[in-house]
Design a protein around this motif. Sequence first.
Motif, PDB file in Angstrom:
ATOM      1  N   ILE A   8      15.167  15.706  42.247  1.00  0.00           N
ATOM      2  CA  ILE A   8      15.155  14.310  41.816  1.00  0.00           C
ATOM      3  C   ILE A   8      16.032  13.451  42.717  1.00  0.00           C
ATOM      4  N   ARG A  34      15.873  18.410  39.057  1.00  0.00           N
ATOM      5  CA  ARG A  34      15.493  17.598  37.901  1.00  0.00           C
ATOM      6  C   ARG A  34      15.907  18.293  36.600  1.00  0.00           C
ATOM      7  N   VAL A  68      15.793   9.020  45.880  1.00  0.00           N
ATOM      8  CA  VAL A  68      15.901   9.160  44.425  1.00  0.00           C
ATOM      9  C   VAL A  68      14.481   9.198  43.866  1.00  0.00           C
ATOM     10  N   ASP A  69      14.038  10.387  43.465  1.00  0.00           N
ATOM     11  CA  ASP A  69      12.677  10.609  42.974  1.00  0.00           C
ATOM     12  C   ASP A  69      11.645  10.045  43.952  1.00  0.00           C
ATOM     13  N   MET A  83      16.501   3.949  38.256  1.00  0.00           N
ATOM     14  CA  MET A  83      16.434   5.297  37.704  1.00  0.00           C
ATOM     15  C   MET A  83      17.808   5.864  37.379  1.00  0.00           C
ATOM     16  N   GLN A 158      16.699   7.963  34.228  1.00  0.00           N
ATOM     17  CA  GLN A 158      16.398   9.399  34.240  1.00  0.00           C
ATOM     18  C   GLN A 158      17.562  10.220  34.790  1.00  0.00           C
ATOM     19  N   THR A 190      18.870  13.950  33.900  1.00  0.00           N
ATOM     20  CA  THR A 190      19.623  14.728  34.891  1.00  0.00           C
ATOM     21  C   THR A 190      21.052  14.194  34.917  1.00  0.00           C
TER      22      THR A 190
END
Length: 310
Positions: A8, A34, A68-69, A83, A158, A190
């Motif tokens: 992630i 993640r 980031v992701d 996020m 997230q 996370t």
Amino acid sequence: MTRRMPPIISVSHLSKTYGSGLKALNDVNLDIERGEIFALLGPNGAGKTTLISIICGIANPSAGTVSVDGHDNIKDYRAARSMIGLVPQELHTDAFESVWATVSYSRGLFGKPANPAYIEKILRDLSLWDRRDSRIMTLSGGMKRRVMIAKALSHEPQILFLDEPTAGVDVELRKGMWDVVRTLRDAGVTIILTTHYIEEAEEMADRIGVINKGEIILVERKAELIQKLGKKRMTLHLVEPIDAVPASLAEYRLELGENRDELIYNYDSKANHTGITGLLAALRDAGIRFHDLDTTQSSLEEIFVSLVRG
């Protein structure tokens, strides 16, 4: 064969040099999985806060990239930052605002529509609901820390960064905070935390990274780290005290206890039991009898200290 999910957060060749010439980070590479709790350990000045600040887009790197992701945190800053929730080490919020108002305002900063039900859930989960109308200035240090977590969660991130989350929090509240972190992880968030409390990482983390002098010196799953780098100590309680360790036992590097009625044997936890079997046979041959024995394994704190010193 199951395909491993991409990390992630992916940090690649990250460096940061300040105008004074101080190199805070040097070629850092790090992937955060993640849904894990990742603990970043390091002494003061090691680069922990600098690394978090760059990942969260608060500071710019001198070199390297952060994803980031899948979003580059510079080229696609808004998507990456949305996020992330960040609970900084320093407590700073409007002292005259109510708990409800300051958490709701934080949500609005990210362009999220009002959602009173979600704000209520956060405050209840963090045991702040009964203080929702209280001004921040009237709260204890532990409650202010919880408000900072609520603010960081207000836009439904997230990823949650906790920079020294239990600094200044008493033992009982610290354990309550650990429960909150686990609940968040179970909900799919996370968690990345920095901490000076080694027992905090030992209690909660799935993986541990150690940073020193701006460089990541180790990243390992907690259980494997303790297994690979931990030392075991076996203490033999003797039937009768002895004046000195016999020369025939020199290869085992035994230590004689303070009262001369204990022999202490240190060995690698990853080693097989051949050494122990040989030691017990050698003790028998030397006429040394013992009535009990016990073993202990080095803690994460001892491993951390040895890594940093090394």
